[in-house]
Write an enzyme that holds these catalytic residues in place. Structure first.
Site, PDB file in Angstrom:
ATOM      1  N   ASP A 171      58.702  43.306  93.460  1.00 46.11           N
ATOM      2  CA  ASP A 171      58.992  44.181  94.812  1.00 46.11           C
ATOM      3  C   ASP A 171      60.498  43.773  95.338  1.00 46.11           C
ATOM      4  O   ASP A 171      60.856  44.584  95.954  1.00 46.11           O
ATOM      5  CB  ASP A 171      57.941  44.087  95.821  1.00 46.11           C
ATOM      6  N   GLU A 172      60.611  42.647  95.157  1.00 43.98           N
ATOM      7  CA  GLU A 172      61.974  42.265  95.621  1.00 43.98           C
ATOM      8  C   GLU A 172      63.235  43.177  95.140  1.00 43.98           C
ATOM      9  O   GLU A 172      64.486  43.276  95.699  1.00 43.98           O
ATOM     10  CB  GLU A 172      62.772  40.823  95.281  1.00 43.98           C
TER      11      GLU A 172
ATOM     12  N   TYR B 127      68.330  36.185  92.332  1.00 44.49           N
ATOM     13  CA  TYR B 127      67.030  36.580  91.608  1.00 44.49           C
ATOM     14  C   TYR B 127      66.578  38.046  91.516  1.00 44.49           C
ATOM     15  O   TYR B 127      66.563  38.668  90.391  1.00 44.49           O
ATOM     16  CB  TYR B 127      65.795  35.701  92.270  1.00 44.49           C
TER      17      TYR B 127
ATOM     18  N   LYS C 116      66.465  40.695  88.311  1.00 36.00           N
ATOM     19  CA  LYS C 116      64.975  41.416  87.952  1.00 36.00           C
ATOM     20  C   LYS C 116      65.387  42.980  87.911  1.00 36.00           C
ATOM     21  O   LYS C 116      64.999  43.756  87.147  1.00 36.00           O
ATOM     22  CB  LYS C 116      63.952  41.105  88.861  1.00 36.00           C
TER      23      LYS C 116
HETATM   24  P1  NAD Z   1      56.950  31.015  86.973  1.00 36.55           P
HETATM   25  O1  NAD Z   1      58.345  30.416  87.372  1.00 36.55           O
HETATM   26  O2  NAD Z   1      55.724  30.218  87.711  1.00 36.55           O
HETATM   27  O3  NAD Z   1      56.798  31.230  85.493  1.00 36.55           O
HETATM   28  C1  NAD Z   1      57.900  31.633  84.602  1.00 36.55           C
HETATM   29  C2  NAD Z   1      57.412  31.157  83.225  1.00 36.55           C
HETATM   30  O4  NAD Z   1      58.506  31.534  82.235  1.00 36.55           O
HETATM   31  C3  NAD Z   1      57.451  29.522  83.128  1.00 36.55           C
HETATM   32  O5  NAD Z   1      56.414  29.062  82.534  1.00 36.55           O
HETATM   33  C4  NAD Z   1      58.809  29.116  82.048  1.00 36.55           C
HETATM   34  O6  NAD Z   1      58.680  28.203  81.463  1.00 36.55           O
HETATM   35  C5  NAD Z   1      58.850  30.502  81.470  1.00 36.55           C
HETATM   36  N1  NAD Z   1      60.115  30.956  80.874  1.00 36.55           N
HETATM   37  C6  NAD Z   1      61.413  30.911  81.773  1.00 36.55           C
HETATM   38  N2  NAD Z   1      62.551  31.124  81.078  1.00 36.55           N
HETATM   39  C7  NAD Z   1      61.997  31.364  79.658  1.00 36.55           C
HETATM   40  C8  NAD Z   1      62.672  31.805  78.660  1.00 36.55           C
HETATM   41  N3  NAD Z   1      63.896  31.950  78.275  1.00 36.55           N
HETATM   42  N4  NAD Z   1      61.774  31.920  77.461  1.00 36.55           N
HETATM   43  C9  NAD Z   1      60.569  31.831  77.639  1.00 36.55           C
HETATM   44  N5  NAD Z   1      59.791  31.465  78.694  1.00 36.55           N
HETATM   45  C10 NAD Z   1      60.572  31.117  79.607  1.00 36.55           C
HETATM   46  O7  NAD Z   1      56.883  32.612  87.306  1.00 36.55           O
HETATM   47  P2  NAD Z   1      55.692  33.454  88.045  1.00 36.55           P
HETATM   48  O8  NAD Z   1      55.627  33.272  89.545  1.00 36.55           O
HETATM   49  O9  NAD Z   1      54.502  33.092  87.115  1.00 36.55           O
HETATM   50  O10 NAD Z   1      56.166  34.891  87.663  1.00 36.55           O
HETATM   51  C11 NAD Z   1      56.136  35.423  86.345  1.00 36.55           C
HETATM   52  C12 NAD Z   1      56.846  36.924  86.277  1.00 36.55           C
HETATM   53  O11 NAD Z   1      56.290  37.558  87.507  1.00 36.55           O
HETATM   54  C13 NAD Z   1      58.267  36.665  86.639  1.00 36.55           C
HETATM   55  O12 NAD Z   1      58.972  37.584  85.802  1.00 36.55           O
HETATM   56  C14 NAD Z   1      58.385  36.917  87.876  1.00 36.55           C
HETATM   57  O13 NAD Z   1      59.620  37.525  88.245  1.00 36.55           O
HETATM   58  C15 NAD Z   1      57.195  38.169  88.244  1.00 36.55           C
HETATM   59  N6  NAD Z   1      56.805  38.114  89.637  1.00 36.55           N
HETATM   60  C16 NAD Z   1      56.407  37.192  90.268  1.00 36.55           C
HETATM   61  C17 NAD Z   1      55.696  37.167  91.585  1.00 36.55           C
HETATM   62  C18 NAD Z   1      55.319  36.014  92.402  1.00 36.55           C
HETATM   63  O14 NAD Z   1      54.959  36.077  93.422  1.00 36.55           O
HETATM   64  N7  NAD Z   1      55.288  34.765  91.747  1.00 36.55           N
HETATM   65  C19 NAD Z   1      55.632  38.520  92.069  1.00 36.55           C
HETATM   66  C20 NAD Z   1      55.975  39.767  91.344  1.00 36.55           C
HETATM   67  C21 NAD Z   1      56.533  39.338  90.296  1.00 36.55           C
HETATM   68  O1  DAU Z   2      57.696  39.622  96.517  1.00 36.27           O
HETATM   69  C1  DAU Z   2      57.602  39.072  94.999  1.00 36.27           C
HETATM   70  C2  DAU Z   2      58.427  37.724  94.923  1.00 36.27           C
HETATM   71  O2  DAU Z   2      57.699  36.638  95.636  1.00 36.27           O
HETATM   72  C3  DAU Z   2      58.527  37.252  93.569  1.00 36.27           C
HETATM   73  O3  DAU Z   2      59.172  38.016  92.861  1.00 36.27           O
HETATM   74  C4  DAU Z   2      59.309  35.966  93.393  1.00 36.27           C
HETATM   75  O4  DAU Z   2      59.102  35.387  92.235  1.00 36.27           O
HETATM   76  C5  DAU Z   2      58.459  34.928  94.281  1.00 36.27           C
HETATM   77  O5  DAU Z   2      58.866  33.685  94.403  1.00 36.27           O
HETATM   78  C6  DAU Z   2      58.034  35.552  95.924  1.00 36.27           C
HETATM   79  O6  DAU Z   2      59.545  35.539  96.347  1.00 36.27           O
HETATM   80  P1  DAU Z   2      59.669  35.055  98.104  1.00 36.27           P
HETATM   81  O7  DAU Z   2      61.058  34.733  98.194  1.00 36.27           O
HETATM   82  O8  DAU Z   2      59.066  36.133  98.891  1.00 36.27           O
HETATM   83  O9  DAU Z   2      58.610  33.611  97.903  1.00 36.27           O
HETATM   84  P2  DAU Z   2      58.620  32.101  98.519  1.00 36.27           P
HETATM   85  O10 DAU Z   2      57.370  31.721  98.442  1.00 36.27           O
HETATM   86  O11 DAU Z   2      59.945  31.687  98.182  1.00 36.27           O
HETATM   87  O12 DAU Z   2      58.958  32.423 100.038  1.00 36.27           O
HETATM   88  C7  DAU Z   2      57.948  33.303 100.753  1.00 36.27           C
HETATM   89  C8  DAU Z   2      58.553  33.602 102.094  1.00 36.27           C
HETATM   90  O13 DAU Z   2      58.441  31.941 103.015  1.00 36.27           O
HETATM   91  C9  DAU Z   2      59.896  33.840 102.237  1.00 36.27           C
HETATM   92  O14 DAU Z   2      60.192  34.749 103.520  1.00 36.27           O
HETATM   93  C10 DAU Z   2      60.621  32.592 102.494  1.00 36.27           C
HETATM   94  C11 DAU Z   2      59.846  31.610 103.172  1.00 36.27           C
HETATM   95  N1  DAU Z   2      59.624  30.133 102.952  1.00 36.27           N
HETATM   96  C12 DAU Z   2      59.725  29.875 101.946  1.00 36.27           C
HETATM   97  C13 DAU Z   2      60.057  28.635 101.590  1.00 36.27           C
HETATM   98  C14 DAU Z   2      59.841  28.138 100.080  1.00 36.27           C
HETATM   99  C15 DAU Z   2      60.093  29.585 104.119  1.00 36.27           C
HETATM  100  O15 DAU Z   2      59.856  29.818 105.287  1.00 36.27           O
HETATM  101  N2  DAU Z   2      60.155  28.005 104.028  1.00 36.27           N
HETATM  102  C16 DAU Z   2      59.978  27.593 102.747  1.00 36.27           C
HETATM  103  O16 DAU Z   2      59.980  26.464 102.374  1.00 36.27           O
END
Ligand code: NAD
Ligand code: DAU
Length: 381
Positions: free
Chosen positions: A140-141, A165, A169
């Site tokens: 959603d970012e 980031y 995306k």
């Molecule tokens: P993560 O960072 O935990 O995992 C990413 C994985 O991708 C890792 O295992 C890493 O080794 C692998 N990777 C990185 N570069 C690579 C490459 N070049 N080739 C093959 N593998 C590679 O991320 P996540 O939180 O599991 O997120 C997964 C996907 O979902 C991402 O695309 C992220 O943008 C998206 N997403 C995450 C969130 C969230 O809240 N975590 C929310 C919405 C969307």
């Molecule tokens: O919205 C989806 C996204 O959510 C994904 O695409 C990203 O991969 C995932 O990392 C996440 O992004 P955020 O930046 O929202 O998540 P994060 O957990 O890093 O931070 C959540 C909120 O908390 C954000 O407003 C920043 C704040 N934060 C984060 C950290 C790590 C703090 O206040 N202190 C911290 O130490």
């Protein structure tokens, strides 16, 4: 038989997805084989997949989505009919410290993956071409930041990414869209809100707070702590991905959210309360006493919120987990997986924490005092 190439399946969401797919009684109509391609960056952890080490339906291949020879071989040798791309650099703070890896994987790597996939796909017989799917897991970012009273994001919102980031995306989403529009590749895109749950690397808010609380360290809240995120338990996201993969309309984008908007500071207090109930701190206080306001994230998006009515009305998907039950499960999981935590928080993790948090005290934050926000002391009780 479904042959799925999952990329990034050793990361947080990818490993949850693979484990969910192969869980006994998951109820797949078809037999399934998953080829899991992951570069095993700092965020990828093969330990996440220990439960399926001997499962013949899962083959783990270490490697890069940008390696066209390797990806091409995997597609052909395993007669892949679905590609789900989770692989990415995913942490906003890291993208602020250094954007290079984000451009390399989230844009250039994705471009290679799309091209390799397209070349494979166009050689398939017409019925297999029609069944084929390339699914991009996005965020959603890409839509930018909302004011407190703005309506939630829908698929119609313009892309206005604010962090390196998010920009990487958004660029990836544009590429996927173009590969559908221009070449006819059958694509699907999902834009999901913040996930939480088991196996999340403790650089993200929720696991970082749990790890730091247990270690007796500060719980760093950026800025005034009033940024808002919409939280979704990871297995609900995995279910949504399954729904879109099976029944989503080709070329479409689906927004996915949890209907669980929270201010960061309130979220941190909830985590502290659950943790205090499950494993009280040794000094007999509350983990909330460790909360510390620190200087804000540059360009920090104020609010994300998702209107998930499209996926609900078209595919019937809705989240099952409440925030309370999901958070309790998550805290319990981290308490029960101290060995996993110890492994992932060694070495380079410590270097990252030092880079990101050392010297980041409250003097530059919104409170202007010693980093402890008096308001939070009140709401902590
Ligand atoms: P993560 O960072 O935990 O995992 C990413 C994985 O991708 C890792 O295992 C890493 O080794 C692998 N990777 C990185 N570069 C690579 C490459 N070049 N080739 C093959 N593998 C590679 O991320 P996540 O939180 O599991 O997120 C997964 C996907 O979902 C991402 O695309 C992220 O943008 C998206 N997403 C995450 C969130 C969230 O809240 N975590 C929310 C919405 C969307
Ligand atoms: O919205 C989806 C996204 O959510 C994904 O695409 C990203 O991969 C995932 O990392 C996440 O992004 P955020 O930046 O929202 O998540 P994060 O957990 O890093 O931070 C959540 C909120 O908390 C954000 O407003 C920043 C704040 N934060 C984060 C950290 C790590 C703090 O206040 N202190 C911290 O130490």
């Amino acid at each position: 038989m479904k042959n799925i190439l999952v990329t990034g399946g050793a990361g947080f969401i990818g490993s949850n997805f693979v484990l969910d797919c192969l869980r006994p009684g998951h109820g797949h109509k078809d037999a399934i084989k998953i080829i899991n391609l992951d570069l095993l960056t700092y965020a990828g952890n093969i330990d996440n997949l220990a439960a399926i080490t001997h499962d013949p339906r899962h083959i783990f291949i270490p490697g890069d989505i940008a390696d066209s020879d390797l990806v091409g071989r995997i597609l052909r040798d395993h007669a892949i009919d679905k590609v789900i791309n989770f692989a990415a650099e995913s942490h906003v703070d890291r993208s602020i410290h250094g954007s290079g890896d984000f451009i390399t994987t989230n844009i250039l790597g994705l471009h290679k993956l799309l091209e390799t996939t397209r070349q494979y796909w166009r050689e398939l017989p017409a019925p297999a071409q029609a069944q084929f799917r390339f699914m991009q897991i996005s965020t959603d970012e890409v839509y930018g930041s909302l004011q407190r009273d703005d309506p939630a994001f829908t698929e119609q919102n313009p892309m206005q990414p604010n962090s390196p980031y998010a920009a990487s995306k958004a660029a990836g989403d544009h590429l996927v869209r173009a590969w559908h529009h221009t070449y006819g590749l059958p694509t699907l895109i999902t834009n999901c809100s913040n996930n939480y749950g088991p196996w999340q690397f403790p650089e993200k808010l929720i696991p970082l707070m749990i790890v730091n609380a247990l270690a007796g360290k500060d719980l760093p809240v950026y800025g005034d702590g009033r940024q808002r995120r919409d939280w979704l338990y990871v297995s609900d996201h995995c279910q949504a991905i399954q729904s879109v993969l099976q029944n989503g309309r080709v070329g479409e984008t689906y927004a996915i959210g949890g209907n669980n908007e929270q201010d960061n500071i309130d979220m941190v207090h909830q985590i502290c309360a659950i943790l205090t109930a499950m494993q009280p701190p040794k000094n007999g206080t509350d983990y909330a006493a460790q909360i510390k306001y620190v200087s804000d994230r540059p360009g920090h998006d104020r609010r994300y919120a998702i209107n998930a009515s499209k996926i609900k009305s078209e595919l019937g998907w809705e989240p099952l987990e409440s925030l309370e039950s999901g958070l309790k499960k998550t805290v319990r999981w981290y308490l029960d997986h101290s060995e996993w935590l110890a492994r992932v928080t060694s070495g380079k993790y410590r270097d990252w924490v030092a880079t990101q948090y050392d010297g980041r005290d409250g003097r530059n934050g919104r409170d202007g005092r010693n980093g402890r926000n008096p308001e939070s002391q009140v709401s902590a009780s």
